[in-house]
Motif scaffolding. Structure first.
Motif, PDB file in Angstrom:
ATOM      1  N   UNK A  78       0.834  -1.204   0.000  1.00  0.00           N
ATOM      2  CA  UNK A  78       0.000   0.000   0.000  1.00  0.00           C
ATOM      3  C   UNK A  78       0.867   1.252   0.000  1.00  0.00           C
ATOM      4  N   UNK A  79       1.964   1.230   0.763  1.00  0.00           N
ATOM      5  CA  UNK A  79       2.904   2.355   0.753  1.00  0.00           C
ATOM      6  C   UNK A  79       3.508   2.532  -0.625  1.00  0.00           C
ATOM      7  N   UNK A  80       3.837   1.420  -1.269  1.00  0.00           N
ATOM      8  CA  UNK A  80       4.387   1.472  -2.626  1.00  0.00           C
ATOM      9  C   UNK A  80       3.386   2.121  -3.577  1.00  0.00           C
ATOM     10  N   UNK A  81       2.115   1.727  -3.472  1.00  0.00           N
ATOM     11  CA  UNK A  81       1.067   2.336  -4.302  1.00  0.00           C
ATOM     12  C   UNK A  81       1.029   3.845  -4.082  1.00  0.00           C
ATOM     13  N   UNK A  82       1.095   4.232  -2.836  1.00  0.00           N
ATOM     14  CA  UNK A  82       0.955   5.640  -2.464  1.00  0.00           C
ATOM     15  C   UNK A  82       2.042   6.513  -3.085  1.00  0.00           C
ATOM     16  N   UNK A  83       3.249   5.982  -3.243  1.00  0.00           N
ATOM     17  CA  UNK A  83       4.350   6.781  -3.803  1.00  0.00           C
ATOM     18  C   UNK A  83       4.588   6.503  -5.286  1.00  0.00           C
ATOM     19  N   UNK A 132       2.514  -4.141 -11.538  1.00  0.00           N
ATOM     20  CA  UNK A 132       1.257  -3.438 -11.420  1.00  0.00           C
ATOM     21  C   UNK A 132       0.790  -3.361  -9.967  1.00  0.00           C
ATOM     22  N   UNK A 133       1.671  -2.847  -9.125  1.00  0.00           N
ATOM     23  CA  UNK A 133       1.365  -2.702  -7.704  1.00  0.00           C
ATOM     24  C   UNK A 133       0.182  -1.779  -7.493  1.00  0.00           C
ATOM     25  N   UNK A 134      -0.132  -0.966  -8.501  1.00  0.00           N
ATOM     26  CA  UNK A 134      -1.257  -0.048  -8.362  1.00  0.00           C
ATOM     27  C   UNK A 134      -2.601  -0.760  -8.466  1.00  0.00           C
ATOM     28  N   UNK A 135      -2.613  -2.028  -8.898  1.00  0.00           N
ATOM     29  CA  UNK A 135      -3.871  -2.779  -8.925  1.00  0.00           C
ATOM     30  C   UNK A 135      -4.206  -3.244  -7.517  1.00  0.00           C
ATOM     31  N   UNK A 136      -5.456  -3.625  -7.272  1.00  0.00           N
ATOM     32  CA  UNK A 136      -5.840  -4.048  -5.905  1.00  0.00           C
ATOM     33  C   UNK A 136      -4.983  -5.217  -5.428  1.00  0.00           C
TER      34      UNK A 136
END
Length: 140
Positions: A78-83, A132-136
């Motif tokens: 989730x932290x990875x997604x955030x940045x 694709x860490x931005x996916x759920x």
């Protein structure tokens, strides 16, 4: 974290490695604590542009298999997604089936192997990646 590291690994990082991370802007450190506010696990995520690396994740032996590592990993993703990180890498001992199962449950796949990467005992590492860490997040 150094105490947990020493309990968790046969070839632990020195305490200086952890104190050095505190001043690194691209390091994201998550610490899990118990009801007494005592550290019971941690995860270190390093970021570089749109890629990240789970540099280390550990849980005290008495709490393994109870979801602490999964929650730490989920928080790191989730932290990875955030940045804005899109891909996350990590290495894992080939014999660490519990960790490999956790990583697979979160969408990590093997993309390489590092021969004789680990010491004490000598062992290969599998290189895993989640794109694709931005996916759920994948559910356990």
């Amino acid at each position: 974290m150094a105490r947990i590291e020493g309990e968790a690994f046969s070839d632990p990082w020195p305490a200086s490695a952890f104190s050095g991370l505190l001043d690194v802007a691209h390091a994201m450190i998550t610490v899990a604590v118990d009801a007494r506010d005592e550290p019971v696990g941690y995860c270190v995520l390093l970021a570089a542009a749109d890629e990240g690396e789970i540099a280390n994740i550990a849980v005290v032996p008495s709490l393994r298999g109870q979801g602490v590592g999964a929650r730490l990993l989920d928080h790191a993703l989730q932290s990875a997604q955030h940045v804005g990180i899109r891909s996350v890498y990590l290495e894992v001992r080939t014999s660490n089936h519990a960790a490999r199962d956790l990583y697979a449950s979160r969408g990590f796949v093997a993309v390489g192997r590092r021969q004789a990467y680990y010491r004490n005992p000598l062992e290969d590492a599998l290189v895993l990646r989640r794109d694709d860490v931005t996916s759920p997040l994948v559910s356990p």
